[in-house]
Structure formats: structure tokens, C-alpha cells
Design a protein around this motif. Structure first.
Motif, PDB file in Angstrom:
ATOM      1  N   ASN A 260      -9.128  -8.341   7.085  1.00 38.95           N
ATOM      2  CA  ASN A 260      -7.690  -8.358   7.372  1.00 38.95           C
ATOM      3  C   ASN A 260      -6.998  -9.536   6.712  1.00 38.95           C
ATOM      4  OD1 ASN A 260      -5.283  -9.199   9.485  1.00 38.95           O
ATOM      5  ND2 ASN A 260      -5.515  -6.989   9.253  1.00 38.95           N
ATOM      6  N   THR A 261      -7.695 -10.667   6.626  1.00 37.57           N
ATOM      7  CA  THR A 261      -7.122 -11.842   5.953  1.00 37.57           C
ATOM      8  C   THR A 261      -6.865 -11.545   4.477  1.00 37.57           C
ATOM      9  OG1 THR A 261      -8.219 -13.375   7.483  1.00 37.57           O
ATOM     10  CG2 THR A 261      -7.502 -14.257   5.357  1.00 37.57           C
ATOM     11  N   LYS A 262      -7.846 -10.925   3.814  1.00 30.96           N
ATOM     12  CA  LYS A 262      -7.682 -10.581   2.397  1.00 30.96           C
ATOM     13  C   LYS A 262      -6.595  -9.517   2.216  1.00 30.96           C
ATOM     14  CE  LYS A 262     -12.445 -11.666   1.008  1.00 30.96           C
ATOM     15  NZ  LYS A 262     -13.710 -11.125   0.438  1.00 30.96           N
ATOM     16  N   LEU A 263      -6.568  -8.557   3.127  1.00 26.73           N
ATOM     17  CA  LEU A 263      -5.542  -7.515   3.095  1.00 26.73           C
ATOM     18  C   LEU A 263      -4.157  -8.133   3.216  1.00 26.73           C
ATOM     19  CD1 LEU A 263      -5.431  -4.141   3.731  1.00 26.73           C
ATOM     20  CD2 LEU A 263      -4.609  -5.052   5.899  1.00 26.73           C
ATOM     21  N   SER A 264      -4.010  -9.062   4.154  1.00 27.77           N
ATOM     22  CA  SER A 264      -2.714  -9.694   4.415  1.00 27.77           C
ATOM     23  C   SER A 264      -2.261 -10.552   3.240  1.00 27.77           C
ATOM     24  CB  SER A 264      -2.793 -10.540   5.688  1.00 27.77           C
ATOM     25  OG  SER A 264      -3.100  -9.725   6.808  1.00 27.77           O
ATOM     26  N   GLU A 265      -3.217 -11.151   2.530  1.00 28.20           N
ATOM     27  CA  GLU A 265      -2.868 -11.958   1.364  1.00 28.20           C
ATOM     28  C   GLU A 265      -2.229 -11.099   0.276  1.00 28.20           C
ATOM     29  OE1 GLU A 265      -6.511 -13.843   0.301  1.00 28.20           O
ATOM     30  OE2 GLU A 265      -6.355 -15.407   1.843  1.00 28.20           O
ATOM     31  N   ILE A 266      -2.786  -9.922   0.054  1.00 23.55           N
ATOM     32  CA  ILE A 266      -2.198  -9.015  -0.946  1.00 23.55           C
ATOM     33  C   ILE A 266      -0.824  -8.546  -0.467  1.00 23.55           C
ATOM     34  CG2 ILE A 266      -2.488  -6.856  -2.238  1.00 23.55           C
ATOM     35  CD1 ILE A 266      -5.507  -7.087  -1.734  1.00 23.55           C
ATOM     36  N   PHE A 267      -0.753  -8.171   0.817  1.00 25.85           N
ATOM     37  CA  PHE A 267       0.472  -7.620   1.382  1.00 25.85           C
ATOM     38  C   PHE A 267       1.626  -8.623   1.354  1.00 25.85           C
ATOM     39  CE2 PHE A 267       3.117  -6.649   5.177  1.00 25.85           C
ATOM     40  CZ  PHE A 267       3.564  -5.394   4.790  1.00 25.85           C
ATOM     41  N   LEU A 458      -6.322  -0.879  13.545  1.00 28.34           N
ATOM     42  CA  LEU A 458      -5.913  -2.276  13.723  1.00 28.34           C
ATOM     43  C   LEU A 458      -6.274  -3.192  12.556  1.00 28.34           C
ATOM     44  CD1 LEU A 458      -6.723  -2.744  17.533  1.00 28.34           C
ATOM     45  CD2 LEU A 458      -4.677  -1.798  16.442  1.00 28.34           C
ATOM     46  N   PRO A 459      -7.491  -3.107  11.980  1.00 24.68           N
ATOM     47  CA  PRO A 459      -7.813  -4.030  10.875  1.00 24.68           C
ATOM     48  C   PRO A 459      -6.938  -3.820   9.641  1.00 24.68           C
ATOM     49  CG  PRO A 459      -9.806  -3.018  11.769  1.00 24.68           C
ATOM     50  CD  PRO A 459      -8.648  -2.263  12.337  1.00 24.68           C
ATOM     51  N   HIS A 460      -6.318  -2.644   9.527  1.00 24.16           N
ATOM     52  CA  HIS A 460      -5.527  -2.334   8.336  1.00 24.16           C
ATOM     53  C   HIS A 460      -4.054  -2.716   8.491  1.00 24.16           C
ATOM     54  CE1 HIS A 460      -9.106  -0.126   7.256  1.00 24.16           C
ATOM     55  NE2 HIS A 460      -8.981   0.639   8.326  1.00 24.16           N
ATOM     56  N   LEU A 461      -3.700  -3.292   9.653  1.00 18.21           N
ATOM     57  CA  LEU A 461      -2.314  -3.655   9.917  1.00 18.21           C
ATOM     58  C   LEU A 461      -2.067  -5.092   9.488  1.00 18.21           C
ATOM     59  CD1 LEU A 461      -1.897  -2.086  13.488  1.00 18.21           C
ATOM     60  CD2 LEU A 461      -1.419  -1.037  11.259  1.00 18.21           C
ATOM     61  N   ALA A 462      -1.034  -5.303   8.689  1.00 10.13           N
ATOM     62  CA  ALA A 462      -0.714  -6.639   8.173  1.00 10.13           C
ATOM     63  C   ALA A 462       0.697  -7.037   8.584  1.00 10.13           C
ATOM     64  CB  ALA A 462      -0.839  -6.659   6.650  1.00 10.13           C
ATOM     65  N   ILE A 463       0.867  -8.310   8.873  1.00 10.07           N
ATOM     66  CA  ILE A 463       2.169  -8.858   9.260  1.00 10.07           C
ATOM     67  C   ILE A 463       2.845  -9.420   8.017  1.00 10.07           C
ATOM     68  CG2 ILE A 463       3.335 -10.562  10.715  1.00 10.07           C
ATOM     69  CD1 ILE A 463       0.648 -10.530  12.387  1.00 10.07           C
ATOM     70  N   MET A 464       4.120  -9.090   7.831  1.00  9.60           N
ATOM     71  CA  MET A 464       4.854  -9.638   6.690  1.00  9.60           C
ATOM     72  C   MET A 464       5.470 -10.976   7.088  1.00  9.60           C
ATOM     73  SD  MET A 464       7.838  -8.001   4.262  1.00  9.60           S
ATOM     74  CE  MET A 464       6.701  -7.031   3.285  1.00  9.60           C
ATOM     75  N   GLN A 465       5.131 -12.019   6.322  1.00  5.96           N
ATOM     76  CA  GLN A 465       5.614 -13.365   6.601  1.00  5.96           C
ATOM     77  C   GLN A 465       7.031 -13.557   6.068  1.00  5.96           C
ATOM     78  OE1 GLN A 465       3.721 -15.834   8.045  1.00  5.96           O
ATOM     79  NE2 GLN A 465       1.619 -15.122   7.864  1.00  5.96           N
ATOM     80  N   ASP A 466       7.662 -14.632   6.522  1.00  7.57           N
ATOM     81  CA  ASP A 466       8.906 -15.083   5.906  1.00  7.57           C
ATOM     82  C   ASP A 466       8.536 -15.721   4.567  1.00  7.57           C
ATOM     83  OD1 ASP A 466      11.643 -15.884   5.596  1.00  7.57           O
ATOM     84  OD2 ASP A 466      11.028 -17.902   6.179  1.00  7.57           O
ATOM     85  N   PHE A 467       9.206 -15.324   3.484  1.00  5.63           N
ATOM     86  CA  PHE A 467       8.827 -15.777   2.151  1.00  5.63           C
ATOM     87  C   PHE A 467       9.528 -17.059   1.716  1.00  5.63           C
ATOM     88  CE2 PHE A 467       8.116 -11.017   1.205  1.00  5.63           C
ATOM     89  CZ  PHE A 467       6.838 -11.080   1.733  1.00  5.63           C
ATOM     90  N   GLY A 468      10.380 -17.593   2.552  1.00  3.50           N
ATOM     91  CA  GLY A 468      11.119 -18.791   2.167  1.00  3.50           C
ATOM     92  C   GLY A 468      12.418 -18.411   1.477  1.00  3.50           C
ATOM     93  N   GLU A 469      13.387 -19.304   1.531  1.00  2.00           N
ATOM     94  CA  GLU A 469      14.736 -18.981   1.066  1.00  2.00           C
ATOM     95  C   GLU A 469      14.780 -18.566  -0.398  1.00  2.00           C
ATOM     96  OE1 GLU A 469      19.268 -20.836   1.339  1.00  2.00           O
ATOM     97  OE2 GLU A 469      17.538 -22.009   2.004  1.00  2.00           O
ATOM     98  N   THR A 470      14.061 -19.291  -1.257  1.00  2.00           N
ATOM     99  CA  THR A 470      14.128 -19.001  -2.695  1.00  2.00           C
ATOM    100  C   THR A 470      13.631 -17.597  -3.005  1.00  2.00           C
ATOM    101  OG1 THR A 470      13.833 -21.332  -3.259  1.00  2.00           O
ATOM    102  CG2 THR A 470      13.360 -19.715  -4.980  1.00  2.00           C
ATOM    103  N   GLN A 471      12.434 -17.266  -2.514  1.00  7.21           N
ATOM    104  CA  GLN A 471      11.872 -15.949  -2.824  1.00  7.21           C
ATOM    105  C   GLN A 471      12.579 -14.832  -2.062  1.00  7.21           C
ATOM    106  OE1 GLN A 471      10.597 -17.407  -5.520  1.00  7.21           O
ATOM    107  NE2 GLN A 471       9.277 -15.595  -5.510  1.00  7.21           N
TER     108      GLN A 471
END
Length: 526
Positions: A260-267, A458-471
Motif C-alpha cells: 500500500n505504501t508503494k501504491l500510494s507513492e505512485i498515486f 482495502l490494500p488497494h485504497l490510497a489517500i490523496m495528499q495535499d500537494f502544496g500550493e505550488t503544485q
């Protein structure tokens, strides 16, 4: 919720009433008003015509908190003020953020989405939660979502600065769900596909790719959310489909935290190159879909204006329930390569203290009771953070497909399958209850899965982070380009050719006209 872009008439009326309440709060010194800001249509309202007989949830809170023993519990002995509530609604997370940031509006509690909580915490607009003051939340919120190993604890406020804490430190979870594809397998405009083949397409691990790779079959059948983050998520999963596939096959069913960590990194990629690639994918998709929609998708698919809709799970449940009344069966897909899981939660504004802080915690504890959570869930259609028997009983009422005998014992019913919800409802290690609902087999791809994903999802579910103002700004720019993307080259050629032709025509026309004028002059001179 996920960026709801409208305010209902009921919400508007509520805003007018609460504005009046706000005026009275300045003059009624013996009344303490709790100010709450939430998205439109996102709380239980009295609606007798549709079977909702109880008072509005805000009114229930006011009655509850003004009970002497309850008031003493949250405010202490000797507190003699009445408690009221000012409840307002907003249209989008971004609008809400800007109003709070500029100081145009002040509130005690605000409900917002995961990425916006990250953003507000980074700007020090909200304060850390004292979990000891929300007893119901501690006792009944699902450990899948909260606690040291819950989903919220795995989302840093700022991935570059872990010291700032996690979502778990700044939020009391309200509702959660997934982003998926809702579809009608019998839709009239789908070409050369049987309903069974359509279900197979969208149920496949790479179900997101169907609208691109099978576009001849699904041409102009789908509407996509006019929502930057959600559509970016869909475009990103398609853009990196090969990488998600490699990761999926590498772990061969052993989908653990590392996976899930690797999945989330791509996502969560958001570098400039990724944004450009996603833009290309979405511009390509634009040629294959019916169009973008703000909030009409959940009704358009019911009326069969469209046959596929990118949507949030709560809206999918609403649409599936409504469509069934017209004998239309809709389905919901959570593709296994990757899918987005999202959260909406309440936060306490930084400046709130003393008795206002007491009021804020009392409201958070109130909405975290299983009875109130089930009431909310029944009305809004979204899934609460809260487990507990009241919520599980509601799930059983909705989905349990087995019959009972004269002793109220379940009878084995043909065509039903067990759907295990222990991952969500087992709130402590000592609980030995079997949280299993026997559902009709098609619920694997319908309402049940939309409300509560299967444990294998569940392992395939990824949370989208805040990307920061610039991005974030770059993605906003990308999204605007997608919506007004350049015309296809063949159209450009025709338009340019036509324009050149017009210029040539008018140029020739002027030359001819001048020649005729000279000729007339010569004739007059004779």
C-alpha cells in the motif's frame, strides 16, 4: 461530500435562520451559540414526507445538550447558560478555506475533506484534538480509520515535516468512502457488449482503463466529475496503469502495508512531468465521454441520460437506490489496481477556547454516538466513521438477505453469500461478535460494496495528499487546459483553411470591387 458544489434550498433557508440567530446571540448574553460550518445536504434533516420524523439533527443536539445532567458533564457544575447552534453550509472546500483564511467568517467547528484538513493544519487554522473529550468517538469509531494503526494516522499533515502530526491529531472523522465508477450494464448506447461483458469490464483490476481502451463500445456514455482532484486521480491511475499492474502482480495476493505504501507513492505523484502526462490522458478521455458534470451525474444515470459516472460512493448508493424504483440496476466498481479512499471530518478552529471549546467537544461527542451516526447515515447515504450496534443493525436492515423462522433464527437462503465487516465493526480485541451480513451475490458490485468495501479491497485504497500550493496551482492550470483543450488538428486545419479562404475571398472581392470602380470612373470620364 468531496467538493459538493451546491447549497440546497433547505441549506439556504437554514443559513438565513442561523444569521438571525447570530444577531440574537449578540443580545442574549445568557445563550452560548456554537457555530458550525458543514457542506450542503450533509446532515440529517426532518423530512416526514420521506419517513424522517425526528427533528433536525441540530435541534436534537440543542435539546440534548440543554438537559441539566448532560450540560454539567460537558461544561461543569454551575454553568447556567443555554446552548444554541448556528449551522451554516458552504459550496466547496476552497470557498470555505478562503473565507476562513481572510477572516470574513468565524466558526468553532468546520467539516472538510482530508486534503483541506492538511492545508488548514499547516496554516495553523485548526487545533489539535483532545481525544479524552470525545468519549463516544474513542469507543465507537472504527479502528480501521482511527487510532495508531488507522488510516488517519497514516496521513501526515506535511509529509516533509512529520513533527506536525497526522490527520488523526486534528480531526474527528465524520464520513468516509471511495471514488469509483458507477455504471448501467444495460445502457442503451453501449455498443456490442452484453450486460455480463460490461460488468466484467468494469470489475476487472484495471477497470479505470475501460473508458480509454474500450472507447468504441462506451463512446459518449460516461460523465466525469468537474472536480480537479477526483478527475486527476482517475487520469493518474490510467496514466500509470502499467506500473500499478506490475506492482499488483509483484505481490501476488500478499497485499500488505509495504504494498500500500508503494501504491500510494505512485498515486500521489504530482511533479511537472506527471501533471503533463495526466493532462494528455484527460484530453484524450474528453474525446470519448459525454461530458463533465458538477452534481447532475447521480441523477443523469438514473434517468439514463448517461450510462457511466465517475462518482463518490455515497452518491452511488443514492443513485442505485433511486434507480431500483424504476427497475434499473446500477453497479459500482472499485478497480483493484488502485482506488481513492477519502475522508471528511470535523476540526476545531485555532482561536476556539473556554466555554466555546466545551461546546465544540459536546457536539463532536454527540454526533459520534452510534444512534446519531446511524440516523445521519440513513439520511445522507454516506458511511460514518462510527461502528456500534445501531449502525450495524441498520446495515443488516438494508442488506441482510436471509429469512428468519418463527424463533427469529436465520434460515439458510440460496443465492446469498457472507460479507464480512469485522475489519470495520470490531472495535476492540475482546469483541468476538461475527460482523457478517449475508447478502445477495450481486451486492459484491452494488450498494454494499459502495458503503463498505470488501476487506480484500482495502490494500488497494490510497489517500490523496495535499500537494502544496505550488503544485496545486499547476494542477488547477492543467485542469483548466483540459476543459478548454485545443481543438483536434483536423478541426484546426479546417478552421484555418476556412479562415484563409475567407481572407482570400474578401481580398479578391476588394480587388474586384476596386477594378469595377475604376472601370465606372473611366466610363464617366468618357
Amino acid at each position: 461530500m468531496k467538493n459538493i458544489k451546491f447549497i440546497s434550498l433547505i441549506g439556504l433557508a437554514g443559513m438565513m435562520l442561523t444569521s438571525l440567530s447570530g444577531c440574537s446571540s449578540e443580545t442574549e448574553s445568557n445563550t452560548l451559540y456554537l457555530k458550525v460550518l458543514n457542506a450542503g445536504d450533509y446532515i440529517y434533516l426532518n423530512d416526514p414526507d420521506n419517513g424522517y420524523e425526528e427533528a433536525d439533527l441540530t435541534e436534537q443536539y440543542v435539546e440534548w445538550i440543554n438537559t441539566p445532567e448532560i450540560k454539567e458533564k460537558y461544561f461543569g457544575e454551575g454553568f447556567d447558560k443555554e446552548i444554541g447552534i448556528i449551522y451554516d453550509t458552504y459550496d466547496t472546500n476552497e470557498t470555505m478555506f478562503n473565507e476562513l483564511k481572510t477572516g470574513k467568517s468565524t466558526y468553532d467547528l468546520v467539516c472538510s475533506s482530508d486534503y483541506m484538513i492538511q492545508k488548514m493544519a499547516k496554516f495553523k487554522m485548526i487545533q489539535e484534538i483532545d481525544m479524552n473529550r470525545v468519549e463516544n468517538y474513542q469507543n465507537y469509531a472504527s479502528p480501521f480509520l482511527i487510532g495508531e494503526n488507522g488510516k488517519l494516522a497514516k496521513v501526515d499533515i506535511d509529509p516533509t515535516n512529520p513533527k506536525l502530526g497526522t490527520l488523526n491529531d486534528f480531526a474527528i472523522g465524520y464520513m468516509w468512502g471511495t471514488l469509483g465508477l458507477m455504471y448501467n450494464p444495460s445502457y442503451k448506447r453501449i455498443k456490442n457488449k452484453t450486460p455480463e461483458e460490461v460488468i466484467e469490464d468494469f470489475s476487472s483490476p484495471n477497470g479505470w482503463d475501460v473508458l480509454w481502451e474500450e472507447h468504441e463500445a462506451y463512446q459518449s456514455c460516461a460523465s466525469i466529475k468537474d472536480s480537479m482532484r477526483d478527475t486527476y486521480a482517475m487520469g493518474l491511475i490510467h496514466t500509470f496503469s502499467d506500473e500499478f499492474k506490475e506492482l499488483y502482480e509483484e505481490y501476488q495476493g500478499n497485499y500488505n502495508d509495504e504494498y500500500n505504501t508503494k501504491l500510494s507513492e505512485i498515486f500521489n505523484r504530482h511533479d511537472n512531468e506527471t501533471i503533463d502526462k495526466v493532462q494528455e490522458s484527460l484530453i484524450e478521455l474528453k474525446d470519448y465521454i459525454y461530458g463533465f458534470e458538477v452534481d447532475t451525474g447521480k441523477s443523469d444515470i438514473v434517468t439514463q441520460k448517461v450510462g457511466i459516472n465517475l462518482c463518490w460512493s455515497g452518491d452511488a448508493v443514492y443513485s442505485m437506490d433511486t434507480a431500483e424504483e424504476n427497475d434499473v440496476l446500477l453497479y459500482f466498481a472499485i478497480p483493484s489496481y488502485c482506488c481513492n479512499i477519502w475522508f471528511d471530518a470535523f476540526s476545531i478552529l485555532s482561536e476556539v477556547k473556554d466555554e466555546r471549546l466545551d461546546a465544540a467537544y459536546s457536539f463532536l461527542d454527540f454526533i459520534s454516538s452510534p444512534l446519531i451516526a446511524s440516523e445521519n447515515m440513513d439520511y445522507v447515504g454516506y458511511t460514518p466513521f462510527i461502528a456500534g450496534n445501531d449502525v450495524f443493525s441498520l446495515v443488516e436492515d438494508w442488506y441482510e438477505a436471509r429469512d428468519v423462522d418463527e424463533n427469529d433464527e436465520y434460515i439458510e437462503t440460496e443465492g446469498t453469500i457472507p460479507y464480512d465487516l469485522s475489519y470495520f465493526f470490531r472495535t476492540n480485541e475482546d469483541d468476538e461478535t461475527e460482523y457478517v451480513v449475508y447478502v445477495e451475490e450481486d451486492q459484491i458490485n452494488r450498494q454494499m460494496r459502495a458503503q463498505y468495501p470488501m476487506e480484500e479491497d482495502l490494500p488497494h485504497l490510497a489517500i490523496m495528499q495535499d500537494f502544496g500550493e505550488t503544485q496545486n496551482n499547476k494542477i488547477v492550470s492543467m485542469w483548466e487546459k483540459v476543459k478548454v483543450n485545443p481543438l483536434p488538428i483536423w478541426v484546426v486545419i479546417i478552421v484555418v483553411g476556412g479562415f484563409v479562404g475567407l481572407l482570400s475571398f474578401f481580398g479578391s472581392y476588394k480587388l474586384i470591387k476596386k477594378a469595377k470602380i475604376r472601370k465606372r470612373k473611366k466610363l464617366r470620364e468618357k
